[in-house]
Design an enzyme around this catalytic site. Sequence first.
Site, PDB file in Angstrom:
ATOM      1  N   ASP A  52       0.849  -1.184   0.000  1.00 13.61           N
ATOM      2  CA  ASP A  52       0.000   0.000   0.000  1.00 13.61           C
ATOM      3  C   ASP A  52       0.885   1.235   0.000  1.00 13.61           C
ATOM      4  OD1 ASP A  52      -2.490  -1.283   0.061  1.00 13.61           O
ATOM      5  OD2 ASP A  52      -2.396  -1.528   2.233  1.00 13.61           O
ATOM      6  N   ASP A 199     -10.009  -6.447  -0.058  1.00 10.97           N
ATOM      7  CA  ASP A 199      -8.857  -5.947   0.693  1.00 10.97           C
ATOM      8  C   ASP A 199      -9.353  -5.230   1.940  1.00 10.97           C
ATOM      9  OD1 ASP A 199      -6.517  -4.830   1.635  1.00 10.97           O
ATOM     10  OD2 ASP A 199      -6.138  -3.589  -0.127  1.00 10.97           O
TER      11      ASP A 199
END
EC number: 5.1.3.-
Length: 254
Positions: A52, A199
């Site tokens: 991320d 996610d």
Amino acid sequence: MNSQFAGLTREACVALLASYPLSVGILAGQWIALHRYLQQLEALNQPLLHLDLMDGQFCPQFTVGPWAVEQLPQTFIKDVHLMVADQWTAAQACVKAGAHCITLQAEGDIHLHHTLSWLGQQTVPVIGGEMPVIRGISLCPATPLDVIIPILSDVEVIQLLAVNPGYGSKMRSSDLHERVAQLLCLLGDKREGKIIVIDGSLTQDQLPSLIAQGIDRVVSGSALFRDDRLAENTRSWRAMFKVAGDTTFLPSTA
């Protein structure tokens, strides 16, 4: 591990990637133990590493930049999720750093089509050759699903966030299931060739019902590193997909 992607068409890469149901949020582990984690994942033939990238502007959190992509071993598939204000610049930097999969936020850019079209023309190195960059689009929990309609032909991955990025507030399980059902209905006969990903702070007991609905992959970070049992947890999570979906092409070392 990623040598099997060398020289494949985009369609063949997507089909092969769909056989890997888990992307490991590598930044959730202890950075001092990164080398050990990578050794364990390589032994398990677990090629997908999820990163991320947050800049503190799209959401109130900083993580790492494209430099981190380049530092990871070339043998892995680097699955990068951009949560930044300037996705165009970050996407270019990530390709240069060797990202194999790049997922953009639907809310983060009015020029999504331009960035996705450019990504569709890029290739990145793998062991023994190159592969096309795989493109994804990610949606926050409150984002209407129909925003992806104009770009469906420009993405291979559709990722639903089960948390609000940077805040940690989670969707209720019932709402998440409804959202998956709505996405599948929206896709209809365009479902083929798309990898559907969930996610965000999932627990293992949520997996069977989501798999039964038809998702292809989950991204998990903290849950996999819990109790410093990355190898055991990775095996356990992957096994859930084997039991539920009998994925023929799932790596045998699990």
